[in-house]
Design a protein around this motif. Structure first.
Motif, PDB file in Angstrom:
ATOM      1  N   MET A 136       0.834  -1.200   0.000  1.00 46.77           N
ATOM      2  CA  MET A 136       0.000   0.000   0.000  1.00 46.77           C
ATOM      3  C   MET A 136       0.872   1.254   0.000  1.00 46.77           C
ATOM      4  N   GLU A 137       0.421   2.265  -0.748  1.00 45.43           N
ATOM      5  CA  GLU A 137       1.190   3.523  -0.743  1.00 45.43           C
ATOM      6  C   GLU A 137       0.528   4.510   0.194  1.00 45.43           C
ATOM      7  N   THR A 138       1.353   5.232   0.907  1.00 49.63           N
ATOM      8  CA  THR A 138       0.776   6.270   1.774  1.00 49.63           C
ATOM      9  C   THR A 138       1.771   7.409   1.873  1.00 49.63           C
ATOM     10  N   SER A 139       1.278   8.614   2.191  1.00 52.23           N
ATOM     11  CA  SER A 139       2.219   9.722   2.335  1.00 52.23           C
ATOM     12  C   SER A 139       2.627   9.820   3.802  1.00 52.23           C
ATOM     13  N   SER A 140       3.846  10.297   4.019  1.00 49.21           N
ATOM     14  CA  SER A 140       4.359  10.379   5.383  1.00 49.21           C
ATOM     15  C   SER A 140       4.075  11.751   5.964  1.00 49.21           C
ATOM     16  N   LYS A 141       3.663  11.803   7.222  1.00 48.38           N
ATOM     17  CA  LYS A 141       3.527  13.097   7.903  1.00 48.38           C
ATOM     18  C   LYS A 141       4.884  13.591   8.402  1.00 48.38           C
ATOM     19  N   LEU A 142       5.851  12.683   8.449  1.00 55.35           N
ATOM     20  CA  LEU A 142       7.206  13.072   8.874  1.00 55.35           C
ATOM     21  C   LEU A 142       8.215  12.539   7.855  1.00 55.35           C
ATOM     22  N   PRO A 143       8.189  13.108   6.650  1.00 55.75           N
ATOM     23  CA  PRO A 143       9.013  12.531   5.579  1.00 55.75           C
ATOM     24  C   PRO A 143      10.512  12.572   5.854  1.00 55.75           C
ATOM     25  N   ASN A 144      10.937  13.493   6.718  1.00 55.65           N
ATOM     26  CA  ASN A 144      12.393  13.611   6.926  1.00 55.65           C
ATOM     27  C   ASN A 144      12.920  12.809   8.109  1.00 55.65           C
ATOM     28  N   ILE A 145      12.038  12.073   8.746  1.00 57.68           N
ATOM     29  CA  ILE A 145      12.492  11.304   9.918  1.00 57.68           C
ATOM     30  C   ILE A 145      12.834   9.878   9.488  1.00 57.68           C
ATOM     31  N   GLY A 146      14.066   9.494   9.786  1.00 54.53           N
ATOM     32  CA  GLY A 146      14.467   8.113   9.492  1.00 54.53           C
ATOM     33  C   GLY A 146      14.776   7.401  10.797  1.00 54.53           C
ATOM     34  N   THR A 147      15.616   6.384  10.742  1.00 49.83           N
ATOM     35  CA  THR A 147      16.042   5.700  11.972  1.00 49.83           C
ATOM     36  C   THR A 147      16.837   6.690  12.807  1.00 49.83           C
ATOM     37  N   ASN A 148      16.555   6.780  14.087  1.00 52.39           N
ATOM     38  CA  ASN A 148      17.296   7.798  14.832  1.00 52.39           C
ATOM     39  C   ASN A 148      18.694   7.318  15.210  1.00 52.39           C
ATOM     40  N   ILE A 149      19.496   8.302  15.615  1.00 56.44           N
ATOM     41  CA  ILE A 149      20.920   8.038  15.844  1.00 56.44           C
ATOM     42  C   ILE A 149      21.135   7.027  16.977  1.00 56.44           C
ATOM     43  N   PHE A 150      20.227   7.041  17.966  1.00 52.32           N
ATOM     44  CA  PHE A 150      20.409   6.148  19.114  1.00 52.32           C
ATOM     45  C   PHE A 150      20.250   4.687  18.674  1.00 52.32           C
ATOM     46  N   ASP A 176      15.910  15.036  20.908  1.00 52.10           N
ATOM     47  CA  ASP A 176      15.244  14.817  19.610  1.00 52.10           C
ATOM     48  C   ASP A 176      13.728  14.681  19.645  1.00 52.10           C
ATOM     49  N   CYS A 177      13.087  14.833  20.804  1.00 52.49           N
ATOM     50  CA  CYS A 177      11.641  14.549  20.801  1.00 52.49           C
ATOM     51  C   CYS A 177      10.763  15.782  20.651  1.00 52.49           C
ATOM     52  N   TYR A 178      11.361  16.967  20.511  1.00 51.49           N
ATOM     53  CA  TYR A 178      10.510  18.167  20.392  1.00 51.49           C
ATOM     54  C   TYR A 178      10.090  18.427  18.930  1.00 51.49           C
ATOM     55  N   GLU A 179      11.074  18.463  18.067  1.00 49.84           N
ATOM     56  CA  GLU A 179      10.812  18.960  16.708  1.00 49.84           C
ATOM     57  C   GLU A 179       9.837  18.128  15.879  1.00 49.84           C
ATOM     58  N   PRO A 180       9.936  16.790  15.917  1.00 49.10           N
ATOM     59  CA  PRO A 180       8.974  16.017  15.105  1.00 49.10           C
ATOM     60  C   PRO A 180       7.527  16.284  15.519  1.00 49.10           C
ATOM     61  N   VAL A 181       7.307  16.508  16.811  1.00 46.53           N
ATOM     62  CA  VAL A 181       5.928  16.727  17.278  1.00 46.53           C
ATOM     63  C   VAL A 181       5.419  18.101  16.817  1.00 46.53           C
ATOM     64  N   ILE A 182       6.298  19.074  16.862  1.00 45.93           N
ATOM     65  CA  ILE A 182       5.922  20.424  16.398  1.00 45.93           C
ATOM     66  C   ILE A 182       5.502  20.320  14.930  1.00 45.93           C
ATOM     67  N   GLU A 183       6.321  19.597  14.161  1.00 48.26           N
ATOM     68  CA  GLU A 183       6.052  19.420  12.728  1.00 48.26           C
ATOM     69  C   GLU A 183       4.739  18.661  12.490  1.00 48.26           C
ATOM     70  N   LEU A 184       4.532  17.630  13.277  1.00 51.52           N
ATOM     71  CA  LEU A 184       3.344  16.788  13.139  1.00 51.52           C
ATOM     72  C   LEU A 184       2.057  17.596  13.294  1.00 51.52           C
ATOM     73  N   PHE A 185       2.115  18.629  14.123  1.00 48.51           N
ATOM     74  CA  PHE A 185       0.902  19.415  14.368  1.00 48.51           C
ATOM     75  C   PHE A 185       0.902  20.741  13.601  1.00 48.51           C
ATOM     76  N   GLY A 186       1.745  20.824  12.578  1.00 45.96           N
ATOM     77  CA  GLY A 186       1.711  21.967  11.672  1.00 45.96           C
ATOM     78  C   GLY A 186       2.443  23.198  12.163  1.00 45.96           C
ATOM     79  N   GLY A 187       3.179  23.050  13.263  1.00 49.73           N
ATOM     80  CA  GLY A 187       3.933  24.194  13.789  1.00 49.73           C
ATOM     81  C   GLY A 187       5.205  24.432  12.994  1.00 49.73           C
ATOM     82  N   LYS A 188       5.760  25.635  13.182  1.00 49.50           N
ATOM     83  CA  LYS A 188       7.017  25.973  12.500  1.00 49.50           C
ATOM     84  C   LYS A 188       8.119  26.060  13.553  1.00 49.50           C
TER      85      LYS A 188
END
Ligand SMILES: Cc1ncc(COP(=O)(O)O)c(C=O)c1O
Length: 381
Positions: free
Chosen positions: A1-15, A121-133
Motif C-alpha cells: 500500500m502507498e501512503t504519504s508520510s507526515k514526517l518525511p524527513n524522519i528516518g532511523t534515529n541516531i540512538f 530529539d523529541c521536540y521537533e517532530p511533534v511540532i512538525e506533526l501538528f503543523g507548527g514551525k
C-alpha cells in the motif's frame, strides 16, 4: 500500500543506529542515555508490593491523587511554588508523553515554536506533526550561553511556545538564576507558553541549584514543567513521569491526555508515591552522579580529549579536535569499529548538523564500564 508520510524527513534515529553498531562490534556502550545498574531494591520491593496488593486496574486519568499530592509537596518544598494536586498535575508515560501532549495540545497550524539547538530529539517532530514551525536558535560551545538579543529578535506575533531544557541533554550545561530571570523578563508581556523540560532536575553538580521554571512566578504562570521518574530513580524502563502547569493550561492538556493514553501504569504510581516520601531518595542523586562524573574525568585526564566538566545530567561532552578533524559521525563510527567504544556524535542535535568535533558520553555506568571506556579513550592519540 502507498501512503504519504507526515514526517518525511524522519528516518532511523541516531540512538538506534549507534546502538545497533555497538552491539555488532560488542563495544563498551556509553552512547545509551540510561543507567547500566539496578534501581534501589527498596523501590523494587515497593513495586512488587503494589502488584501483589491489587493495584492492577486503571488508575485515575490524572494519576493517583496521593502521587499528585506527594509531587505537589515536593515542589513546594524545593521551589516554593504550590501546584494544586487536583487541577495542576498529571502523571504521564515518561516525560516524552508529557512533551508530546503539551505540544499537540497547544501548537496549531503555522504557530512558531522556538527550540534551542543542540536539542534533544523529541521536540521537533511533534511540532512538525501538528503543523507548527520550528524556529531554531543554535547555541555555541563551549558554554552554550544564550544571546538574549538573538532570542528577542526571533520572537514575533506567531510565537506560541518556547522549549527549554535545563540541565541540558546533550551539553551538560545548566541555566543560572540570571538566565531564567532574563527569560522571564522577555516573555513577560507575551502570551507565549514555556515548555520546560526538567527531566534531569536532580542531577546538578558542584553545589549549584536547579533553577526550575517553578521558582519564577511569571514563568511559572506560563509553564508546563516536565519531569521523569525514570531519570531520577534509575527506572527509565518504567516510563513514568509527570508534568505540572497552572490550571488553565493543565485543563487543556488533560483534554488531550485522556484520549492519548487516558492513564498511566497504576502499580508503579503506588510504588513511586511511597518511595518519594523519603527526600534523600532524590536529593542524594546530585552527589551520586557527581562522583561518577569525577571518576570518569579523572580516569581520562591524560587523554587527548578536551573536557569542560558537565554541570548537570549524566552526559559528558568530549572534544576530539586535537586528535582529528574528521566529522563527528565518522569519528563515532570509527571509535566503535576500531576501538570498541560507543558514543553519540553531537552534530545530530545541532542546526544543519553543525559539527564542533564533539561526542556525548553517558557516565550513568558502573565503575568497571567507565574504566573500560577510559582505557580506550586514553589510547586514542
Ligand atoms: C532531555 C530529555 N527530555 C526528555 C526525555 C524523555 O524522558 P522519559 O524517558 O521520562 O520519557 C529524555 C530522555 O532521554 C531527555 O534526555
Amino acid at each position: 500500500m502507498e501512503t504519504s508520510s507526515k514526517l518525511p524527513n524522519i528516518g532511523t534515529n541516531i540512538f538506534t543506529y549507534i546502538g545497533k553498531l555497538a552491539n555488532e562490534y560488542k563495544a563498551v556502550n556509553l552512547s545509551q542515555g540510561f543507567p547500566d545498574f539496578s534501581p534501589d531494591p527498596k523501590l523494587l520491593q515497593l513495586a512488587e508490593d503494589a502488584l501483589k496488593n491489587g493495584h492492577n486496574q486503571y488508575a485515575p486519568m490524572q494519576g493517583t491523587f496521593t502521587l499528585r499530592k506527594t509531587i505537589s509537596e515536593k515542589i513546594e518544598e524545593l521551589h516554593g511554588k504550590s501546584y494544586h494536586p487536583e487541577y495542576e498535575i498529571t502523571i504521564t508515560a515518561g516525560a516524552t508523553q508529557a512533551i508530546f501532549t503539551s505540544i499537540s495540545t497547544f501548537v496549531q497550524q503555522d504557530d512558531e515554536v522556538i527550540v534551542l539547538k543542540p536539542a534533544y530529539d523529541c521536540y521537533e517532530p511533534v511540532i512538525e506533526l501538528f503543523g507548527g514551525k520550528i524556529v531554531p536558535i543554535q547555541l555555541e560551545g563551549p558554554d552554550f550561553k544564550m544571546n538574549w538579543d538573538t532570542f528577542k529578535s526571533v520572537i514575533g506575533p506567531k510565537t506560541k511556545m518556547v522549549v527549554i531544557n535545563t540541565p541540558h541533554n546533550p551539553t551538560g550545561t545548566i541555566w543560572s538564576k540570571s538566565d531564567m530571570l532574563q527569560l522571564q523578563e522577555i516573555l513577560k508581556s507575551t502570551n507565549i507558553i514555556l515548555l520546560s523540560d526538567e527531566v534531569y532536575e536532580h542531577i546538578v553538580f558542584d553545589g549549584e541549584e536547579h533553577q526550575s521554571a517553578a521558582r519564577f512566578p511569571d514563568l511559572a504562570s506560563r509553564s508546563i514543567i516536565c519531569s521523569s521518574f525514570g531519570k531520577t530513580f534509575h527506572v527509565t524502563g518504567w516510563k513514568v513521569g509527570y508534568c505540572v502547569a497552572p490550571k488553565a493550561l493543565m485543563q487543556e492538556f488533560q483534554k488531550v491526555h485522556q484520549f492519548n493514553v487516558f492513564c498511566i501504569n497504576h502499580p508503579m504510581q503506588k510504588a513511586l508515591t511511597e518511595y518519594l516520601k523519603t527526600p534523600k531518595h532524590y536529593l542524594g542523586l546530585n552527589s551520586f552522579y557527581q562522583t561518577k562524573r569525577d571518576y570518569f574525568l579523572k580516569a581520562i585526564k591524560d587523554s587527548k580529549f578536551k573536557v569542560i566538566p558537565s554541570s548537570g545530567t549524566y552526559f559528558q561532552l568530549l572534544d576530539y579536535s586535537e586528535i582529528t578533524d574528521e566529522k563527528d559521525i565518522i569519528f563515532a563510527e570509527k571509535l566503535i569499529r576500531d576501538h570498541k567504544l560507543a558514543s553519540i556524535p553531537v552534530s545530530v542535535f545541532n542546526l544543519d548538523a553543525r559539527d564542533d568535533r564533539q561526542l556525548r558520553f553517558c557516565f550513568a555506568k558502573t565503575e568497571i564500564v567507565l574504566d573500560q571506556a577510559a582505557q580506550i579513550l586514553n589510547t586514542i592519540r
